[in-house]
Design an enzyme around this catalytic site. Sequence first.
Site, PDB file in Angstrom:
ATOM      1  N   ASP A 265       5.088   7.683   4.023  1.00  0.00           N
ATOM      2  CA  ASP A 265       4.261   7.236   2.761  1.00  0.00           C
ATOM      3  C   ASP A 265       5.438   7.404   1.575  1.00  0.00           C
ATOM      4  O   ASP A 265       6.449   8.012   1.574  1.00  0.00           O
ATOM      5  CB  ASP A 265       2.971   8.040   2.361  1.00  0.00           C
ATOM      6  CG  ASP A 265       2.381   7.758   1.184  1.00  0.00           C
ATOM      7  OD1 ASP A 265       2.090   6.702   1.006  1.00  0.00           O
ATOM      8  OD2 ASP A 265       2.113   8.743   0.443  1.00  0.00           O
TER       9      ASP A 265
ATOM     10  N   ASP B 145       0.852  12.457   2.446  1.00  0.00           N
ATOM     11  CA  ASP B 145       0.218  13.575   1.517  1.00  0.00           C
ATOM     12  C   ASP B 145      -1.125  13.426   1.109  1.00  0.00           C
ATOM     13  O   ASP B 145      -1.456  14.323   0.626  1.00  0.00           O
ATOM     14  CB  ASP B 145       1.192  13.678   0.328  1.00  0.00           C
ATOM     15  CG  ASP B 145       0.800  12.436  -0.898  1.00  0.00           C
ATOM     16  OD1 ASP B 145       0.759  11.291  -0.318  1.00  0.00           O
ATOM     17  OD2 ASP B 145       0.529  12.756  -1.807  1.00  0.00           O
TER      18      ASP B 145
ATOM     19  N   ASP C 165       4.356   7.282  -2.733  1.00  0.00           N
ATOM     20  CA  ASP C 165       4.037   8.094  -3.800  1.00  0.00           C
ATOM     21  C   ASP C 165       3.355   9.604  -3.284  1.00  0.00           C
ATOM     22  O   ASP C 165       2.407   9.552  -2.438  1.00  0.00           O
ATOM     23  CB  ASP C 165       3.218   7.276  -4.558  1.00  0.00           C
ATOM     24  CG  ASP C 165       3.544   6.248  -5.361  1.00  0.00           C
ATOM     25  OD1 ASP C 165       4.872   5.947  -5.327  1.00  0.00           O
ATOM     26  OD2 ASP C 165       2.662   5.350  -6.238  1.00  0.00           O
TER      27      ASP C 165
END
EC number: 3.1.3.70
Length: 271
Positions: free
Chosen positions: A13, A214, A15
């Site tokens: 991922d 996250d 951001d």
Amino acid sequence: MLSIHDPLLIFTDLDGTLLNSHTFEWQPAAPWLTRLHESGVPVILCSSKTAAEMLQLQTTLNLQGLPLIAENGAVIQLDVHWEDHPNYPRLIAGISHNEIRLVLHKLREKEQFKFTTFDDVDDQVISEWTGLNRAQSALTRLHEASVSLIWRDSDERMAQFVARLNDLGLQFVHGARFWHVLDASAGKDQAANWLIEAYRQQWRARPLTLGLGDGPNDAPLLDVMDYAVVVKGLNREGVHLRNDDPQRVYRSQNEGPDGWREGMDYFFSRS
């Protein structure tokens, strides 16, 4: 447990994971990115961002030419060496951005749902929402198979909205900051599995996979990985995986690219 010399794919991922959520800094991960590049290990970016945004990021990160997964799995950018694939350069899952826009317009007109899409505003507004400059904000508008929006209605109305979307073969995905509408057939996990199979055929061996994310929307991706790093994030819900075996999953103490580096250190220092 993992070796840099294994047939290996890294899915990450952006951001809040490889990039700092606020500053977009990635430099703490730079030594690992360099090492992976020198060892020929593909690092596959996987995000809700558009392919146009991610192609620019690939160049910044020295990952150009590799596949990427954009728009939460609705778009797969193929490896530059796969020109013979019938869908080269991009594989699109489900219906197009413009078709989804039309569906949302009709739902808003008919049922008065309150939301603002990226198509409703100009680059300056998106720049204010995201903290990106105007040129980067323009790239965020180049959706091909999804629509990004800010939800401005109640939770009860959201449940009704999701039900309408599901009836129409669409899904509503919560990203780090925005909501995304895309075809129900799309997903980070489906896109990752497609790429894993493509590499298996190319390498004539199934690659080992490590995923890093996250947020809750990364869980489907991490669930299909052999190994996973849950980077400490800002989302209060946390990331819940089907198989949370500590032999398979590492949860970082640090956020963003520092947590990314921590997770890589963990898995590659255990062998």
